[in-house]
Design an enzyme around this catalytic site. Structure first.
Site, PDB file in Angstrom:
ATOM      1  N   GLY A 236       0.973  -1.500  -0.150  1.00 27.08           N
ATOM      2  CA  GLY A 236       0.113   0.180  -0.128  1.00 27.08           C
ATOM      3  C   GLY A 236       0.998   1.239   0.121  1.00 27.08           C
ATOM      4  N   GLY A 241       2.874   2.014   5.721  1.00 24.38           N
ATOM      5  CA  GLY A 241       3.987   1.425   5.749  1.00 24.38           C
ATOM      6  C   GLY A 241       4.625   1.789   7.344  1.00 24.38           C
ATOM      7  N   GLU A 258       5.770  -3.485   0.780  1.00 20.28           N
ATOM      8  CA  GLU A 258       5.901  -3.083  -0.418  1.00 20.28           C
ATOM      9  C   GLU A 258       4.794  -1.485  -0.755  1.00 20.28           C
ATOM     10  OE1 GLU A 258       5.451  -2.332  -3.842  1.00 20.28           O
ATOM     11  OE2 GLU A 258       3.844  -3.920  -4.313  1.00 20.28           O
ATOM     12  N   CYS A 292       1.607   0.113  -8.373  1.00 22.73           N
ATOM     13  CA  CYS A 292       2.792   0.765  -8.112  1.00 22.73           C
ATOM     14  C   CYS A 292       4.357   0.790  -9.302  1.00 22.73           C
ATOM     15  CB  CYS A 292       3.241  -0.311  -6.592  1.00 22.73           C
ATOM     16  SG  CYS A 292       2.779  -1.603  -6.380  1.00 22.73           S
TER      17      CYS A 292
END
Ligand code: UN1
Length: 504
Positions: A236, A241, A258, A292
């Site tokens: 996300g 994070g 990630e 991403c």
């Protein structure tokens, strides 16, 4: 060819989701295609979390003793079930995440691929034999199951990211607790049904190998904080994070993060421009810029800049934007209104920072009502300003010029994120410099292909604000196991290491 495509309702039914599961709940699931409510699903009560952890712990105790190749059999069956469900699950990805048909199907193919990979892996969870300094001793390294794995996934790859984690975790002996994005619970529920079919055929798997948490941030918070979950794999935003990592670190759990990317392509003067244009358009515009790994920054040699930008504008002007399930569409909707607003705000900021915007307007003609359809934007920038260093999850491509390759490399690396990167060049010196220790600082660095669309065989993830985690291929499986060093003495003496004497 929308008419030959099933309705969302029919697709949900074929995937085994029942009316009771899809109605009467408190979480509205909207389709980005037209904003329609597809279902009202039931949220997992936070009060149930202790029971969830207890079930995962019990499942772990049983699953860890099942031989790994036998665990692989479950994933082989999952792969078979996914093959059978590919069309329906792919369509549901389109309904729920707004992906075009081919990308929805591609995502399910990625799931099948990781299952195949994990099946092979189930016979290859290799340790090492290590030379001991002591006579009559042997050393080795063994990989053991680690415990329940918490998977937090995003809307943009609502099923593939789960499978990268779950296929490896299950083969490694770890049950999974999955908190999908609130925007995409239906695809997650469908995955659970598909896994249940594989579990039924498998026969003697423990209950609770996969538990779903449907709902909001409270559930994620409880998952992240739980000592019962030694591994948290979270995909996300960098903001997410930053919230997750300290909580997991505090209890000495392990994170696989990630997070955001801000992926660049350097285009050198020798590049095959026709190929570069195709790669740029796919990676900047595919999934409406919501991967991403999407291409966000184009760093192009000044001698070819005008030519390349002209070619890109021509390609962008002809892009079919609209219903992602209609044949020929290449650009579907953004996930919701907030994403559309974030795109507009970023374009405004870019203009304020000296950028010239091409495209970027909202499309209302010839697209389904109720969805957020945007023209992808090309923004020519005077340099790498603040907004260029920020990840906006939308199809915005910032273009900057350069003169020397060192300068291009510096620009490529001069952002907080470090996921994916690439160079288009036929100059071997540039290509090798890009891949060298002084080259790209990203987890993924490609030559003559774009930054997105990674295969599952490689480790996936990146450095800096991307979080440092690795998922999917290569030896990413080690992140789901615990390492044990064993020393075995088969002699009748008890020599101590480092020659220490300790006679009693
Ligand atoms: C993501 O956007 O979260 O490389 C994952 C790719 C895909 C995975 C992207 N295989 O584009």
């Amino acid at each position: 060819m929308k008419d030959v495509v099933m309705t969302a309702e029919h697709t949900l039914e074929k995937l085994g989701l029942t009316a009771a599961e899809l109605t009467g709940g408190t979480l509205d699931v909207r389709s980005p295609i037209d904003g329609r409510v597809l279902a009202r699903v039931h949220e997992t009560p936070v009060a149930e979390m202790d029971a969830v952890f207890a079930r995962a712990t019990t499942a772990f105790k049983a699953w860890r003793t099942v031989p790994a190749p036998r665990r692989g059999e479950l994933i082989r069956l999952l792969g078979e079930e996914l093959r059978a469900a590919k069309e329906d699950l792919g369509a549901l990805v389109s309904w729920e995440a707004g992906k075009i048909t081919s990308e929805g199907l591609g995502e399910v193919q990625e799931m099948i691929d990781i299952c195949d990979f994990a099946v092979g892996l189930s016979r290859q969870l290799y340790g090492l034999t290590i030379a001991s300094e002591r006579p009559g001793h042997r050393m080795m390294e063994t990989w053991h199951p680690a415990g329940p794995v918490g998977v937090i996934s995003a809307f943009n790859f609502p099923v593939a990211v789960w499978s990268w984690n779950a296929a490896l975790a299950l083969v490694c002996g770890d049950p999974v607790i999955w908190k999908p994005s609130e925007k995409t619970p239906l695809t997650a529920m469908a995955c659970q049904k598909i896994l249940e079919k594989a579990v039924a055929r498998f026969g003697d798997a423990p209950d609770g190998l996969l538990q779903l948490l449907i709902g909001g941030a409270d559930l994620g918070k409880a998952l992240v904080a739980s000592e019962a979950v030694p591994i948290i794999s979270a995909t996300g935003s960098t903001r997410m994070g930053r919230a997750v990592a300290p909580i997991v670190a505090q209890r000495f759990g392990k994170c696989i993060l990630e997070l955001g990317g801000n992926n660049a392509m350097i285009v050198g003067p020798s590049a095959d421009l026709e190929m570069a244009v195709r790669a740029i358009v796919f990676s900047a515009v595919g999934t409406a810029g919501q991967r991403c790994t999407s291409l966000r920054r184009l760093i192009v040699h000044n001698s070819i800049r005008a030519d390349l930008v002209a070619r890109l504008k021509k390609a962008y002007a002809g892009l079919p934007i609209g219903d992602p399930l209609a044949q020929g569409t290449l650009v579907g909707p953004l996930v919701d209104e907030a994403s559309g607003q974030a795109m507009q705000a970023a374009l405004k900021a870019a203009e304020a920072e000296g950028g010239t915007v091409f495209g970027g307007r909202r499309v209302t003609d010839g697209v389904p009502e109720g969805g957020v359809y945007m023209q992808p934007a090309i923004v020519e920038m005077p340099g790498q300003t603040e907004i260029v260093k920020t990840e906006t999850f939308a199809p915005i491509l910032y273009v900057m010029g350069y003169d020397g390759f060192d300068e291009a490399l510096e620009m490529q690396n001069d952002v907080p994120q470090g996921l994916s990167s690439c160079v288009f060049t036929l100059n071997m010196r540039e290509a090798e410099q890009f891949l060298s220790p002084a080259g790209s600082d990203c987890g993924i660095a490609n030559v003559n292909i774009g930054p997105s669309g990674a295969e599952i065989g490689g480790a996936f993830g990146g450095e800096k604000e991307t979080g440092g985690g690795r998922e999917s291929g290569s030896d990413a499986w080690k992140g789901y196991m615990r390492r044990q060093t064993n020393t075995i003495n088969y002699s009748a003496e008890l020599p101590l290491a480092q020659g220490v004497k300790f006679d009693i």
